[in-house]
Design a protein around this motif. Structure first.
Motif, mmCIF file in Angstrom:
data_model
loop_
_atom_site.group_PDB
_atom_site.id
_atom_site.type_symbol
_atom_site.label_atom_id
_atom_site.label_comp_id
_atom_site.label_asym_id
_atom_site.label_seq_id
_atom_site.Cartn_x
_atom_site.Cartn_y
_atom_site.Cartn_z
ATOM 1 N N GLU A 152 33.567 -24.594 16.516
ATOM 2 C CA GLU A 152 34.937 -24.103 16.712
ATOM 3 C C GLU A 152 34.970 -22.852 17.583
ATOM 4 O OE1 GLU A 152 36.729 -23.607 12.874
ATOM 5 O OE2 GLU A 152 37.464 -25.675 12.867
ATOM 6 N N ALA A 153 33.887 -22.071 17.523
ATOM 7 C CA ALA A 153 33.816 -20.854 18.336
ATOM 8 C C ALA A 153 33.389 -21.143 19.769
ATOM 9 C CB ALA A 153 32.858 -19.857 17.699
ATOM 10 N N GLY A 154 33.076 -22.395 20.061
ATOM 11 C CA GLY A 154 32.685 -22.772 21.412
ATOM 12 C C GLY A 154 31.260 -22.426 21.771
ATOM 13 N N ARG A 155 30.418 -22.198 20.761
ATOM 14 C CA ARG A 155 29.028 -21.830 21.031
ATOM 15 C C ARG A 155 28.071 -23.005 20.939
ATOM 16 N NH1 ARG A 155 30.795 -17.110 18.000
ATOM 17 N NH2 ARG A 155 30.143 -18.134 16.052
ATOM 18 N N MET A 156 28.603 -24.198 20.724
ATOM 19 C CA MET A 156 27.754 -25.376 20.569
ATOM 20 C C MET A 156 28.264 -26.491 21.472
ATOM 21 S SD MET A 156 26.861 -27.349 17.001
ATOM 22 C CE MET A 156 25.955 -25.925 16.376
ATOM 23 N N PRO A 157 27.427 -27.057 22.326
ATOM 24 C CA PRO A 157 27.879 -28.116 23.236
ATOM 25 C C PRO A 157 27.977 -29.462 22.536
ATOM 26 C CG PRO A 157 25.541 -27.728 23.546
ATOM 27 C CD PRO A 157 26.010 -26.707 22.540
ATOM 28 N N GLY B 224 14.639 -26.598 13.653
ATOM 29 C CA GLY B 224 14.579 -27.519 14.777
ATOM 30 C C GLY B 224 15.874 -28.262 14.990
ATOM 31 N N MET B 225 16.570 -28.594 13.895
ATOM 32 C CA MET B 225 17.866 -29.253 14.006
ATOM 33 C C MET B 225 18.904 -28.319 14.637
ATOM 34 S SD MET B 225 18.234 -31.301 10.401
ATOM 35 C CE MET B 225 19.942 -31.701 10.778
ATOM 36 N N MET B 226 18.911 -27.078 14.185
ATOM 37 C CA MET B 226 19.890 -26.130 14.712
ATOM 38 C C MET B 226 19.667 -25.899 16.207
ATOM 39 S SD MET B 226 22.570 -24.476 13.601
ATOM 40 C CE MET B 226 22.441 -24.039 11.855
ATOM 41 N N LYS B 227 18.416 -25.831 16.603
ATOM 42 C CA LYS B 227 18.115 -25.679 18.030
ATOM 43 C C LYS B 227 18.535 -26.921 18.806
ATOM 44 C CE LYS B 227 14.283 -22.472 17.281
ATOM 45 N NZ LYS B 227 12.809 -22.292 17.265
ATOM 46 N N GLU B 228 18.339 -28.072 18.215
ATOM 47 C CA GLU B 228 18.730 -29.309 18.887
ATOM 48 C C GLU B 228 20.239 -29.352 19.123
ATOM 49 O OE1 GLU B 228 18.415 -32.693 20.938
ATOM 50 O OE2 GLU B 228 16.755 -31.465 20.208
ATOM 51 N N LEU B 229 21.013 -28.983 18.124
ATOM 52 C CA LEU B 229 22.466 -28.996 18.267
ATOM 53 C C LEU B 229 22.952 -27.954 19.269
ATOM 54 C CD1 LEU B 229 22.253 -30.901 15.842
ATOM 55 C CD2 LEU B 229 24.254 -29.749 14.876
ATOM 56 N N ALA C 23 18.041 -19.639 10.920
ATOM 57 C CA ALA C 23 17.897 -20.763 11.850
ATOM 58 C C ALA C 23 18.934 -20.663 12.963
ATOM 59 C CB ALA C 23 18.045 -22.083 11.102
ATOM 60 N N LEU C 24 20.130 -20.247 12.613
ATOM 61 C CA LEU C 24 21.183 -20.089 13.608
ATOM 62 C C LEU C 24 20.839 -18.983 14.602
ATOM 63 C CD1 LEU C 24 23.998 -20.631 14.764
ATOM 64 C CD2 LEU C 24 24.933 -19.112 13.009
ATOM 65 N N ALA C 25 20.365 -17.858 14.096
ATOM 66 C CA ALA C 25 19.996 -16.752 14.980
ATOM 67 C C ALA C 25 18.880 -17.168 15.927
ATOM 68 C CB ALA C 25 19.570 -15.544 14.156
ATOM 69 N N ALA C 26 17.898 -17.909 15.404
ATOM 70 C CA ALA C 26 16.789 -18.368 16.239
ATOM 71 C C ALA C 26 17.277 -19.351 17.297
ATOM 72 C CB ALA C 26 15.718 -19.014 15.364
#
Length: 327
Positions: free
Chosen positions: A35-40, A85-90, A304-307
């Motif tokens: 929602e914040a536009g930080r994830m493609p 790894g999932m968070m980085k993938e998203l 995980a989000l910060a990483a």
């Protein structure tokens, strides 16, 4: 705790809660990021359905194979895919579980037996049959599991897969997560016969209809189905009647849902609340222990989000990596 003859010890119960809570916190975090536009890309959230994925996957190991849907984050976590790894993938990062190329709807981790999410409705069913056929041919004793939505019950390849699995007596379990809607179409309107579980009778396999917000009901049904598959007795079908707390996808206005429908579901059908009430009432777990899990999981997902935010994106040269394989 005894559930229809199945035994769960304290550590198993804690692990079940840990997986369900991790899914919930992960999905709520992903929603905020998107929602914040930080994830493609695009996301379809699993919040509300956690008891299904965990109740099924608690019976599986890394060598058992699952195939997911477009709503795959929960299945990944339940199967043991690592959250960082999932968070980085998203976030489309180079060291995500699919090197940033899969994203939400195509996330996979073959080392954990997670063959992938799939954006095509019902497309996972034939793949699960393939995994089951391999297990049967090689005599490994392993199984294939296809997670499906209620809308997939009307999809041609799914019906062909049910038929194939029954004819060849494949060790596969078809898990239909009936959250009431195929995108915006009510399952009560779209499924002939009224219930997905009735598909099982048509294809000569056992069918189980369970409350998908009750972890123990799902766990029990899957235990029976998985034991049957491992004994070489063929496929089974499970319909888990569940609920999603968010829209079909993020940005869905949900005008097709009834007044206060989601609020009512959160109040009365939250699988995490029901799990806590059950284990605390039986005095097999204590509130302080569950609260400690909540705190630890919230911290883990935040880290995980910060990483993921700090991780590097793919390099231009990564574009052609893993596109072709040499045999």
């Amino acid at each position: 705790m005894s559930i229809s003859g199945l035994q769960l010890d304290r550590e198993q119960l804690l692990e079940a809660y840990r997986r369900m809570r991790t899914i919930r916190v992960f999905e709520e975090t992903v929603r905020e990021e998107f929602e914040a536009g930080r994830m493609p890309g695009f996301v379809h959230l699993y919040a509300g359905e956690e008891a299904v994925a965990v109740g099924v996957c608690m019976h599986l190991d890394d060598a058992d194979r699952i195939v997911s849907t477009h709503r795959g984050h929960g299945h990944c976590i339940a199967k043991g895919v690592e959250v960082p790894g999932m968070m980085k993938e998203l976030h489309a990062r180079r060291d995500g579980v699919c090197h940033g190329k899969g994203g939400s709807m195509h996330i996979a981790d073959l080392d954990r037996g997670m063959m992938g999410a799939n954006a095509i409705v019902g497309a996972g069913a034939p793949l699960a049959c393939g995994a089951a056929l391999a297990a049967k041919t090689l005599g490994t004793g392993k199984v294939g599991v296809s997670f499906l939505g209620d809308g997939a019950a009307n999809q041609g390849a799914v019906l062909e897969s049910l038929n194939l699995a029954s004819i060849w007596s494949l060790p596969v379990v078809f898990v239909f997560e009936n959250n009431g809607y195929a995108e915006s179409t009510a399952s009560s309107w779209a499924i002939a016969g009224g219930e997905v579980v009735r598909r099982a009778e048509a294809f000569a396999m056992p069918g189980y209809s369970v409350d998908g917000t009750d972890f123990f009901a799902v766990f029990d049904a899957m235990g029976q189905a998985i034991d049957r598959a491992r004994r070489g007795e063929g496929p089974s079908l499970i319909e888990a009647r569940t609920v999603r707390f968010f829209g079909h996808h993020e940005g869905d206005s949900q005008t097709y849902r009834g007044t206060n429908e989601v609020e009512s579901a959160r109040a009365d059908r939250d699988c995490l609340v029901r799990f806590r009430e059950r284990v605390l009432g039986a005095k097999v777990l204590d509130p302080a222990g569950l609260d400690a899990e909540d705190t630890a999981i919230t911290t883990m997902v935040a880290n995980a989000l910060a990483a993921a935010r700090a991780a590097p994106p793919p390099e231009p040269g990564d574009l052609t990596a893993d596109v072709y394989v040499s045999y």
